[in-house]
Every structure is written in structure tokens, then in C-alpha cells.
Design an enzyme around this catalytic site. Structure first.
Site, PDB file in Angstrom:
ATOM      1  N   GLU A   1      20.473  34.679 -24.730  1.00 19.68           N
ATOM      2  CA  GLU A   1      21.309  33.874 -25.634  1.00 19.68           C
ATOM      3  C   GLU A   1      20.463  32.854 -26.398  1.00 19.68           C
ATOM      4  OE1 GLU A   1      23.887  32.786 -22.388  1.00 19.68           O
ATOM      5  OE2 GLU A   1      25.558  33.870 -23.299  1.00 19.68           O
TER       6      GLU A   1
ATOM      7  N   GLU B   1      25.061  38.361 -16.353  1.00 15.95           N
ATOM      8  CA  GLU B   1      25.936  37.363 -15.711  1.00 15.95           C
ATOM      9  C   GLU B   1      27.024  38.003 -14.862  1.00 15.95           C
ATOM     10  OE1 GLU B   1      24.951  37.283 -18.890  1.00 15.95           O
ATOM     11  OE2 GLU B   1      24.460  35.236 -19.497  1.00 15.95           O
TER      12      GLU B   1
ATOM     13  N   GLY C   1      21.227  33.423 -20.234  1.00 19.20           N
ATOM     14  CA  GLY C   1      20.995  32.317 -21.167  1.00 19.20           C
ATOM     15  C   GLY C   1      19.682  32.453 -21.916  1.00 19.20           C
TER      16      GLY C   1
ATOM     17  N   ALA D   1      20.208  30.839 -17.344  1.00 20.18           N
ATOM     18  CA  ALA D   1      20.531  29.513 -16.817  1.00 20.18           C
ATOM     19  C   ALA D   1      20.015  29.442 -15.383  1.00 20.18           C
ATOM     20  CB  ALA D   1      22.033  29.304 -16.863  1.00 20.18           C
TER      21      ALA D   1
END
Ligand code: CO8
Length: 258
Positions: free
Chosen positions: A112, A132, A109, A66
Site C-alpha cells: 500500500e 492481511e 501496508g 504494518a
């Protein structure tokens, strides 16, 4: 005009290639990228002539997670209002097979995102991880759940709790990656596999995806019943008649997705 953050190409019959295009930010997934991914995947899902999708980045990065700069100052409600969870659900609900072609970093992300795909082809020097915890948050795009289902509790815990990165071979050995290829071959191999899938019976392909995914979270008995219903439905398709006739007549089948 600004360069689009997601590009769509058509490298082979029946195949759409969706490319994340923020090279200066290591393909960090800001809201614009996520919204563009949702649109690109929805368009590919709606297009009758597209039967398989490749999702990729560039040679340095599939996606480095992200966008930290975009979310650093956000509060919980702002985060909620951005609706990134809904975008993730839309990305992961594409009914057509999606192959992640991973070169470089697939972190946070980005890892993911790869895990929302159905097949992951990785280059030898690709790096995976859920870092993270190193920036004060936890995986929020399915990392604690999809990773655990893919590699089991003890490896997922190690990955999420340490935030350590790991390579393509390790990812392959633990079952996170479908195939490891030379770095220069990643996209080519993903397109080749997508083309192979695109030539197969589209309804059967979509049913396989649906049953594998839905069955993962059901009891074995319920999942097997789902599979039984799905194979029974296949016998209502022209593709089943064509596929079996072609086998008997020793010719190549011509599937219509009907
Ligand atoms: N977000 C924003 N910018 C990034 C990101 C990122 N994730 N990753 C890299 N960049 C930017 C850098 O800031 C840098 O920008 P600038 O040139 O303006 O300084 C540029 O990309 C190049 O980066 P580096 O110089 O760091 O490049 P390196 O090749 O040296 O390193 C790395 C590449 C290893 C990928 C490194 O950039 C890195 O560690 N990035 C962060 C990785 C990370 O922590 N990812 C997890 C993010 S959090 C997350 O994904 C949570 C998901 C939750 C989603 C659900 C929300 C509801």
C-alpha cells in the site's frame, strides 16, 4: 543513540532518497516509521532544492506491512486514536513526485505504501501481496481501493481475497509496477529517473501529479476541465517561457520552478 528508522540521503542534485530502516523487522511499518516518513516527505516537499523523491527499503524488504506485533493487542478505539489513517493521508499527499524503489517484500501496508507513490520500480525478485486476510484483517492503507484502481476488480479481488504473494513480472504485467529491473539496479534506476524528473519543469511536474491523481476519481469531463485549467495556468509560469524559448533556440532549458 538508537538508529533512526527512516534515513534521508541526497544521492543526486534535486533528489531526496528516503529509506525505511528496520531491517530486523523486514521494515515493518510501526508508528515510529510512519511518523518519520511523514516528516521526511514533508521536509522534502518544503525544500526548494528537492524536486523528486525516492522511497525505498533494503534489498530484503521494501516493507513487510504494518507492524503486526504493535497492533496485535490493540482495540478498535486504540487503533483509531493512533491515527494511522491520518498518517497515511499525509504520506500519500506529498505534492512532489515520489518513486518507490522496491526490492524484496512489499506486503500489506508495504504494498500500500508503494501504491501511494507515483512510479514503482521493482527488482526482478520483489514480492508483492496483500496478505492481511491471512491474519484476520483487511488491507487498511488503501489496498482495497488503490489496488482496484491500478489493476482492476478481478485481479484486486484475487490478490486481496487469497492473500497470495506475486512477483515483479506479474505486478508489471497487471499494471502495478512501472518498470522491472535487475535486483542490483533498483535503487540506481530509481535515482536516475528521479534525477531526470528533477531536471524538468517543477511546476509542470507537480501539476501533472495533481491532475492525474485528482482526475482519477472525477468524471472524465470534470477531469479534462481540470487538465485544461492546469495547462492554462502553466502559461503564467516563467518555466513555460523558458522551456519554449530553449526549444526554439536549440539549447537546454534552465527551469526555476517559477
Ligand atoms: N510486523 C512485525 N514484524 C514483522 C513483520 C510485520 N509485518 N514482518 C516481519 N516481521 C519480523 C518477524 O516477526 C521477524 O522478527 P523476529 O526475528 O523477532 O522473529 C523478522 O521480522 C524477520 O521475519 P521472518 O523471520 O518472518 O523473515 P522471512 O524472510 O522468513 O519472511 C516475510 C519475511 C515473508 C515478510 C514474513 O516475515 C511475513 O510474512 N511477514 C508478515 C507479512 C504480513 O502479513 N504483512 C501484512 C501486515 S498487516 C498490514 O500491513 C495491514 C495494513 C493496515 C494499515 C492500516 C492500519 C490502519
Amino acid at each position: 543513540m538508537a538508529t533512526p528508522v527512516v534515513l534521508v540521503e541526497y544521492p543526486a542534485d534535486g533528489v531526496a532518497l528516503v529509506r525505511i530502516n528496520r531491517p530486523d523487522a523486514r521494515n515493518a511499518l510501526n508508528l515510529e516509521v510512519r511518523k518519520s516518513l511523514v516528516k521526511a516527505l514533508a521536509d522534502a516537499a518544503d525544500a526548494n532544492n528537492i524536486r523528486a523523491i525516492v522511497l525505498t527499503g533494503n534489498e530484503k524488504s521494501f516493507a513487510a506491512g504494518a507492524d503486526i506485533k504493535e497492533m496485535a493487542g490493540a482495540g478498535a478505539i486504540e487503533h483509531m486514536l493512533r491515527g494511522t489513517d491520518k498518517l497515511w493521508r499525509l504520506i500519500s499527499s506529498c505534492p512532489k513526485p515520489v518513486i518507490a524503489a522496491v526490492s524484496g517484500f512489499a506486503l500489506g501496508g508495504g504494498c500500500e505504501l508503494a501504491m501511494t507513490c507515483d512510479i514503482i520500480i521493482a527488482g526482478e525478485s520483489a514480492r508483492f501481496g496483500q496478505p492481511e486476510v491471512k491474519i484476520g484483517i483487511i488491507p487498511g492503507g488503501g489496498g482495497t481501493q488503490r489496488l482496484t484502481r491500478a489493476v482492476g476488480k478481478y485481479k484486486a479481488m484475487k490478490i486481496c481475497l487469497t492473500g497470495d504473494l506475486f512477483g515483479a513480472k506479474e505486478a508489471f504485467d497487471m499494471g502495478l509496477v512501472s518498470e522491472v529491473v535487475a535486483d542490483a539496479e533498483v535503487e540506481k534506476r530509481a535515482v536516475e529517473m528521479a534525477k531526470q524528473i528533477a531536471e524538468l519543469a517543477p511546476l509542470a511536474v507537480q501539476q501533472i501529479k495533481e491532475v492525474v491523481l485528482a482526475g482519477q476519481d472525477a468524471s472524465l469531463d470534470a477531469a479534462l476541465r481540470l487538465e485544461t485549467k492546469a495547462i492554462q495556468v502553466m502559461f503564467a509560469s516563467q518555466d513555460q517561457k523558458e522551456g519554449m524559448a530553449a526549444f526554439i533556440e536549440k539549447r537546454k532549458p534552465k527551469f526555476q520552478g517559477r
